[in-house]
Design a protein around this motif. Structure first.
Motif, PDB file in Angstrom:
ATOM      1  N   UNK A   1      55.938  38.854  37.512  1.00 52.60           N
ATOM      2  CA  UNK A   1      56.396  40.364  37.194  1.00 52.60           C
ATOM      3  C   UNK A   1      57.446  41.105  36.153  1.00 52.60           C
TER       4      UNK A   1
ATOM      5  N   UNK B   1      57.244  39.128  32.465  1.00 54.13           N
ATOM      6  CA  UNK B   1      56.718  39.709  31.429  1.00 54.13           C
ATOM      7  C   UNK B   1      58.105  41.046  30.986  1.00 54.13           C
TER       8      UNK B   1
ATOM      9  N   UNK C   1      60.816  38.552  29.022  1.00 50.98           N
ATOM     10  CA  UNK C   1      60.629  38.712  27.884  1.00 50.98           C
ATOM     11  C   UNK C   1      59.823  40.087  27.145  1.00 50.98           C
ATOM     12  N   UNK C   2      59.349  40.839  27.430  1.00 54.74           N
ATOM     13  CA  UNK C   2      59.176  42.359  26.710  1.00 54.74           C
ATOM     14  C   UNK C   2      60.403  42.523  26.193  1.00 54.74           C
TER      15      UNK C   2
END
Lengths: 100, 133
Positions: free
Chosen positions: B31, B34, B37-38
């Motif tokens: 989690x 993600x 990276x976003x």
């Protein structure tokens, strides 16, 4: 790596990572769609705002021309979270499971 | 970990590889991976798009401190761009009124726990944190 392939029932299958460096590849496929399409995200592990923009732009275009639009299936929990934060659950048909 | 990246969308591949090194070293779960990276992609691509004139590379720092990941992007010799002051897009509207674009900064604020901005001597620094556990 990012790939778009076609499944046996005509669905689009997105695999890998849809980031801003993949704009050309993704736009070429989505901008050519018409009518109604199922998009299987089972193998998509990552998406950024660039990919969200392509999905939204495509949905607006398909719906504006009277088409059924996009149905996104097999959406993983991280991507589903992003879709919800973006309000996509209100304007796209999104399913965390398969077709049906 | 610190690394500088050329001001180009093509740097994303190397940026994600850099993040993977960091995640593996710190044994970070899916989690926060993600979200980080976003945030990295959205903040970096904004700098590429809106500060295209700067000849400098963009510095990225990833650190694990106590119970959080700290992510910092530093951009040199640029105009100010404060992501904490960007208006969120109207998402609670019918499809035909939805605007394409403008989601990146909004979603970054949603997936991260804090976003801070500093602009000193034509240097922009964006610091974001993500809590672990």
């Amino acid at each position: 790596m990012f790939e778009i392939t076609h499944g046996k029932d005509g669905e689009l299958i997105l695999s890998g990572r849809l980031d801003a460096a993949q704009e050309g590849k993704a736009s070429a496929v989505f901008d050519a769609l018409a009518g109604q399409h199922v998009v299987d995200l089972k193998h998509l592990v990552y998406i950024s705002s660039l990919g969200l923009g392509i999905l939204l732009r495509t949905q607006k275009r398909l719906k504006a021309s009277g088409g059924g639009g996009l149905t996104l299936i097999n959406v993983n929990p991280h991507i589903l979270n992003i879709f919800r934060f973006a309000g996509f659950d209100q304007v796209l048909d999104i399913r965390s499971s398969g077709p049906g | 970990m610190d690394r500088a990246f050329p001001r180009n969308i093509a740097s994303l591949e190397a940026i994600f590889a850099f993040a993977e090194e960091f995640f593996a070293r710190e044994a970070i779960g899916p989690e926060p991976r993600f979200a980080v990276q976003f945030a990295l992609e959205e903040m970096f691509t904004n700098m590429v798009k809106y500060q295209a004139h700067s000849p400098h590379e963009i510095l990225i720092r990833l650190e694990c401190a106590d119970d959080r990941i700290e992510l910092r992007l530093t951009d040199y010799d640029v105009e100010p761009f404060d992501p904490t002051r960007v208006e969120p897009p109207a998402i609670d509207v019918p499809l035909e009124k939805r605007r394409v674009g403008g989601l990146g900064v909004h979603l970054t604020r949603m997936v991260m726990d804090s976003v801070e901005y500093e602009y000193v001597d034509r240097q922009s620094t964006i610091t974001l944190t993500k809590k672990l556990g």
